[in-house]
Design an enzyme around this catalytic site. Structure first.
Site, PDB file in Angstrom:
ATOM      1  N   GLY A  44      19.158 135.045 109.050  1.00  0.00           N
ATOM      2  CA  GLY A  44      18.515 135.539 107.459  1.00  0.00           C
ATOM      3  C   GLY A  44      19.619 134.788 106.652  1.00  0.00           C
ATOM      4  O   GLY A  44      20.785 134.905 106.790  1.00  0.00           O
ATOM      5  N   ASP A  80      20.971 152.764  97.602  1.00  0.00           N
ATOM      6  CA  ASP A  80      19.513 152.105  97.910  1.00  0.00           C
ATOM      7  C   ASP A  80      18.797 152.327  98.679  1.00  0.00           C
ATOM      8  O   ASP A  80      18.738 151.530 100.261  1.00  0.00           O
ATOM      9  CB  ASP A  80      19.846 150.542  97.698  1.00  0.00           C
ATOM     10  CG  ASP A  80      18.524 149.551  97.490  1.00  0.00           C
ATOM     11  OD1 ASP A  80      17.503 149.940  97.096  1.00  0.00           O
ATOM     12  OD2 ASP A  80      19.592 148.354  97.705  1.00  0.00           O
TER      13      ASP A  80
END
Ligand SMILES: Nc1ncnc2c1ncn2[C@@H]1O[C@H](COP(=O)(O)OP(=O)(O)O)[C@@H](O)[C@H]1O
Lengths: 284, 316
Positions: free
Chosen positions: B15, B129
């Site tokens: 990815g 995050d």
């Protein structure tokens, strides 16, 4: 500071013996000689003088960018690490200093745009820094590479504050570090980056050595009673060091190196170093 | 320290993120890794600060519930991070409706995530995050906190921080109101939102915009007041937002919250409510969350990692 010093990459990879340091340096010289690098035979003079010169560059650019002390200290340690593995002769120190600060600013969350830091460096040294900021980007890459991608550094400043606090607790006011001594110790720490100490010893040892140097140099001279007072202060300090189980031989080693830095500084001339570095930049 | 480039063989691209391309790789012993190649864009802009943060923190942190950085190397002017290869993430698991979650499974995922987070906070690192897609899952079922691209060292009290952190649905109210002096408790809020999502199987507070996030948070948890959150009215965006949001919502009573989470025990609800406290100082630390009755007293015990629900594609 992030994470624990005892488990840090600094301790695992970047706290080495002085034999190891000289091995790295000899290997670098050997590499330059074998590759017939055009600067291989340039005489750098007193290596401490070159380090004082580089330190001066870093502080100057750092102040221009209004960097906090912490950022400067991080950049100083990057510079020391980089030149432990590479030689001044094969680099443009102005670009390396700029890259050290550029990276330190990012690490300490005070990011600067690469083009603006390049412009600031050029404003200080128009003949020594290219306007092409990709060169600083390249230097950043080499810097990270040479450092084995270890980026978090541990500094002695916090230890210094802690020691001064715990000392006045233990001696209930008898052994207080005076403000004068504290600020002297602080600037000794700033200067410690010019030496190999940050590559050889853990931060708390350097902090203790700086404290020692400060008490030593700030001791009042003159009347006999003053000397007696300062003598007992030194004794108390030594006593406290022994009590907290600090490695006294390491501390005394650091003190020696700091004192010899100041000795060497007396014969330092900025212009001499500048000439040597210009010669290097112009041939490489 | 830095390994040589030819130690790892890149097999296929897995990815691509904002600053890196990730490959599946193996070494001579046939161990599998994920190699993250950081894009340098011909050095024009220097190395992306998120890449720097990731490198900086992963080099120092070692914990079973934090993604492991095994090695680093450079080649062809690229920095490579050799990471633990992970087969899935919590977002995929939550969305896979063929999987049934037991209470003990949710407890196990929360326990592992909070342990990893505890290790970060103990090292003075805020993640900033946390969300299901950043909680990766290893073949053995262990949770691994990943993506330290927004992480930073806990700030000194006088230091300014940017409030634009954390993916919207998991963003703590002090961030939504523009606070510049927040703490690790923003991560606790995010974990609270993830806890709720594990129970609901759908995001708890899915705002459509930053403004909507504030409105929705208030609708779900009540409009904060000085009484429940001292200091809220002096946060930078408070006045502005309060003039735009005219409707005031009461804080929902516990009975209403427990209706939303039908299957949740009292201990689970107490922990959830404390993690989603408006006042950041009232939220538990990772330590007190881990020591809450939900984990230490109440049955069932958390499921063992290897027995947790897995998607069919899961190969170990
Ligand atoms: N440790 C890993 N193991 C397996 N696949 C990974 C790993 N890390 C990243 N990936 C894959 O590579 C993609 C890009 O990763 P990353 O650069 O971290 O992306 P992002 O910027 O989206 O967080 C991910 O979506 C994932 O599919």
């Amino acid at each position: 500071m992030a994470a624990n010093y005892w488990e840090s990459t600094q301790r695992k990879h970047w706290q080495v013996s002085s034999e190891c340091l000289s091995q790295w340096r000899n290997a670098t010289e050997e590499r330059l000689r074998l590759s017939k690098h055009p600067n291989a035979n340039i005489d750098l003079g007193d290596p401490t003088h070159i380090r004082i010169f580089l330190h001066g560059l870093l502080v100057k650019l750092g102040h221009r960018l209004s960097c906090r002390q912490q950022i400067l200290a991080t950049a100083e340690l990057y510079l020391a690490r980089f030149y432990a593995k590479a030689s001044v002769k094969e680099t443009n120190p102005y670009a390396i200093v700029t890259a050290c600060l550029y990276l330190a600013c990012k690490i300490e969350e005070y990011p600067q745009h690469i083009r603006s830091i390049t412009a600031e460096a050029r404003a200080l040294w128009p003949d020594c820094v290219s306007s092409d900021s990709t060169i600083i980007g390249q230097c950043e890459f080499y810097l990270i590479e040479e450092m084995g991608m270890c980026l978090i550094v541990h500094q002695p400043y916090r230890s210094l504050k802690q020691f001064s606090r715990s000392m006045s607790d233990i001696y209930q006011g008898q052994l207080i570090i005076l403000p004068d001594e504290m600020s002297c110790a602080w600037s000794v720490l700033n200067d410690s980056y010019i030496t190999d100490l940050p590559l050889l010893y853990p931060p708390h040892i350097i902090a203790l050595a700086a404290l020692f140097v400060a008490v030593l140099t700030k001791a009042p001279r003159g009347s006999v009673s003053d000397t007696a007072v300062s003598g007992s202060r030194m004794a108390n300090l030594a006593d406290w060091l022994a009590q907290c189980g600090a490695d006294l031989s390491a501390i005394s080693n650091c003190v020696q190196q700091l004192l010899s830095l100041y000795h060497s500084w007396e014969s330092y001339r900025d212009s001499t170093c500048q000439q040597i570095i210009s010669k290097i930049i112009n041939t490489s | 320290m830095a390994a040589s480039a030819n130690k790892y063989k890149l097999i296929k691209k897995l990815g691509e993120g904002t600053y890196a391309v990730v490959y599946k790789a193996t070494d001579a012993q046939n161990n599998t890794y994920a190699v993250k190649r950081i894009k340098l864009g011909e050095f024009k802009d220097g190395i992306d600060i998120s890449a720097i943060r990731e490198l900086k923190f992963l080099q120092e942190i070692r914990h079973v519930n934090v993604i492991a950085l095994y090695d680093v190397y450079s080649d062809q002017e690229t920095l490579n991070l050799v990471l633990e290869f992970l087969v899935s993430d919590l977002e995929h698991i939550i969305q896979d409706k063929s999987l049934i979650f037991q209470t003990a499974d949710i407890k196990a995922w929360m326990l592992m995530s909070l342990r990893g987070l505890h290790h970060c906070h103990r090292s003075y690192i805020m993640h900033r995050d946390l969300k299901p897609s950043n909680l990766l899952i290893a073949a053995d079922g262990n949770i691994k906190i990943a993506d330290f691209g927004l992480a930073r060292v806990a700030a000194y009290p006088q230091e300014y921080l940017t409030p634009t952190v954390v993916t919207r649905w998991y963003r703590a109210p002090e961030l939504l109101l523009g606070s510049r002096h927040y703490t690790e408790s923003v991560d606790i809020w995010a974990m609270g939102a993830i806890f709720a999502e594990l129970m609901l199987r759908t995001p708890y507070i899915p705002g459509a915009s930053d403004f909507d996030q504030v409105e929705l948070t208030f609708r779900v948890l009540g409009t904060p007041t000085e009484e429940i959150w001292p200091g809220v009215s002096s946060l930078p965006l408070y006045d502005d937002l309060m003039t735009k949001i005219t409707q005031r919502h009461p804080v929902p009573p516990p009975s209403e919250i427990s209706l939303r989470f039908m299957a949740a025990s009292t201990a689970a609800l107490n922990l959830l409510n404390s993690m989603l406290e408006y006042d950041p100082s009232k939220r538990p630390t990772t330590e007190s969350a881990l020591l809450s009755p939900y984990f230490v007293e109440e049955l069932p015990r958390p499921t063992k990692p290897q027995n947790l629900p897995k998607p069919p594609s899961f190969s170990s």
